[in-house]
Design an enzyme around this catalytic site. Structure first.
Site, PDB file in Angstrom:
ATOM      1  N   TYR A  68     105.809 -73.273  -1.857  1.00 17.13           N
ATOM      2  CA  TYR A  68     105.406 -73.860  -0.579  1.00 17.13           C
ATOM      3  C   TYR A  68     103.967 -74.327  -0.671  1.00 17.13           C
ATOM      4  O   TYR A  68     103.095 -73.607  -1.165  1.00 17.13           O
ATOM      5  CB  TYR A  68     105.547 -72.813   0.531  1.00 17.13           C
ATOM      6  CG  TYR A  68     105.100 -73.276   1.898  1.00 17.13           C
ATOM      7  CD1 TYR A  68     105.837 -74.209   2.619  1.00 17.13           C
ATOM      8  CD2 TYR A  68     103.938 -72.767   2.475  1.00 17.13           C
ATOM      9  CE1 TYR A  68     105.432 -74.623   3.884  1.00 17.13           C
ATOM     10  CE2 TYR A  68     103.528 -73.174   3.730  1.00 17.13           C
ATOM     11  CZ  TYR A  68     104.278 -74.102   4.434  1.00 17.13           C
ATOM     12  OH  TYR A  68     103.864 -74.508   5.677  1.00 17.13           O
ATOM     13  N   ASP A 163      98.188 -74.710  -6.800  1.00 19.71           N
ATOM     14  CA  ASP A 163      98.058 -74.255  -5.426  1.00 19.71           C
ATOM     15  C   ASP A 163      97.746 -72.763  -5.474  1.00 19.71           C
ATOM     16  O   ASP A 163      98.631 -71.931  -5.659  1.00 19.71           O
ATOM     17  CB  ASP A 163      99.349 -74.514  -4.652  1.00 19.71           C
ATOM     18  CG  ASP A 163      99.230 -74.148  -3.179  1.00 19.71           C
ATOM     19  OD1 ASP A 163      98.353 -73.329  -2.840  1.00 19.71           O
ATOM     20  OD2 ASP A 163     100.015 -74.661  -2.365  1.00 19.71           O
ATOM     21  N   LYS A 191      93.116 -69.175   2.668  1.00 19.73           N
ATOM     22  CA  LYS A 191      93.185 -67.752   2.986  1.00 19.73           C
ATOM     23  C   LYS A 191      91.878 -67.044   2.672  1.00 19.73           C
ATOM     24  O   LYS A 191      90.939 -67.080   3.452  1.00 19.73           O
ATOM     25  CB  LYS A 191      94.389 -67.099   2.297  1.00 19.73           C
ATOM     26  CG  LYS A 191      95.722 -67.729   2.731  1.00 19.73           C
ATOM     27  CD  LYS A 191      96.900 -66.949   2.250  1.00 19.73           C
ATOM     28  CE  LYS A 191      98.216 -67.652   2.547  1.00 19.73           C
ATOM     29  NZ  LYS A 191      98.483 -67.892   3.957  1.00 19.73           N
TER      30      LYS A 191
END
Length: 344
Positions: A68, A163, A191
């Protein structure tokens, strides 16, 4: 954050703290020579893909089933197992032509990615991958897999994009690229980089990053990118991560939890990331993860929640061990998981 708020919460211009945070990121992450701050992981992924396409002057990208990269339209594509398949939208509201240049292959399948590059390589702008998959549950790369992606990109002229929204600063200060010794061309971060506030970043080779506006032709902008509160929080956290003892302790605690949970299922872990899969079989890709007993995992989640323990509510997510989790919390979690299996 309090001190930053007193000086102002938003400015329509770069601030000194943005430069300081960029320097921290560049010092930590091997691939990053220049960095652009944004407000979310989705925005960082979307911008990195646009930059890769602008730099290579190519349209196609390869992503991996079960990985994702945020909810930008072009990245919301999935496909079944087998060899390379053209992506189809996996969400209503995403037009088919938007994902037509997104090629989806199984994770950890060297034959599939080699086939995709052979078939689509001339028009391939980038291979984008979670170097440690964290959105099908935690699935580490098989030996040599990331190095093979690097070689395929070098051979085809595509950019390799990691990613590391989840793995960045978590599995090592320099992320999975430090841990596995493979350097991508671009890296997506989120994050942890924001220290608990909305902030993300993408960065990489200077010659690629120089294509971004205002220096280059690839447009990217954001009014609240690098806002003072988020940069203050990010700097506070990243400066604490210079101490190697942080990662030594995260590894110890992660290994303790893994050893306790492994009595009851298949645990896959990298550093402070782990997932308990309800299966006795191997977990190498998204198809393996989907074959697990997810209803049983859901029952375990509800049992733990009733015991005051909150873990990832889906088997397709990762558990994150932090330094706030001491041996007492870890052992209590292990014991409660044991109670669930003894009560079945």
């Amino acid at each position: 954050m309090r001190a930053a708020a007193l000086r102002g919460t938003s400015f329509g211009a770069p601030t000194e703290a943005e430069v300081e945070l960029a320097a921290e990121i560049a010092d930590a992450v091997p691939s990053v020579e220049k960095v652009r701050l944004v407000s979310s992981g989705t925005e960082a992924a979307m911008s990195a893909i646009r930059l890769a396409r602008g730099f290579t002057r190519r349209d196609r990208i390869v992503k991996f089933a079960g990985c994702y990269h945020g909810h930008a339209d072009a990245l919301l594509a999935s496909a079944g197992s087998g060899l390379a398949t053209l992506g189809i939208p996996s969400s209503p509201g995403v037009p088919s032509p938007v994902t037509a240049d997104t090629i989806v292959v199984p994770y950890n399948d060297l034959e599939a990615i080699a086939d995709a590059v052979m078939r689509y390589g001339e028009g391939l702008a980038a291979i984008v991958v979670e170097p440690v998959a964290g959105n099908m549950g935690v699935v580490p790369p098989v030996d040599g897999y990331l190095a093979a992606l690097r070689q395929l990109c070098d051979a085809s002229g595509a950019l390799l994009v990691f990613d590391e929204v989840i793995s960045g600063f978590r599995v090592a200060r320099g992320g999975a690229q430090e841990l596995y010794g493979v350097t991508p061309d671009l890296t997506i971060l989120g994050k942890i980089v924001g220290g608990g506030l909305p902030l993300a970043a993408f960065g990489g080779r200077a010659d690629v990053m120089d294509q971004l506006a205002p220096n280059g032709p690839v447009y990217q902008a954001g009014t609240l990118s690098g806002n003072p509160l988020a940069t203050a929080a990010g700097l506070s956290v990243l400066r604490r991560l210079h101490d190697p003892a942080v990662y030594e302790e995260l590894e110890r605690r992660g290994a303790r939890l893994e050893a306790g949970l492994a009595r009851h299922g298949r645990v896959r872990r990298v550093g402070a990331m782990l997932t308990l899969f309800m299966t006795d079989g191997p977990i190498r890709d998204f198809d393996d993860a989907k074959r697990c007993d997810t209803e049983r995992y859901g029952a375990l989640f509800r049992h733990l929640l009733a015991s005051g323990i909150y873990v990832a509510p889906s088997q397709f997510e990762a558990m994150f061990v932090s330094l706030a989790h001491g041996d007492e919390e870890i052992d209590r979690t292990i014991e409660s998981v044991g109670e669930f299996f003894r009560g079945e």
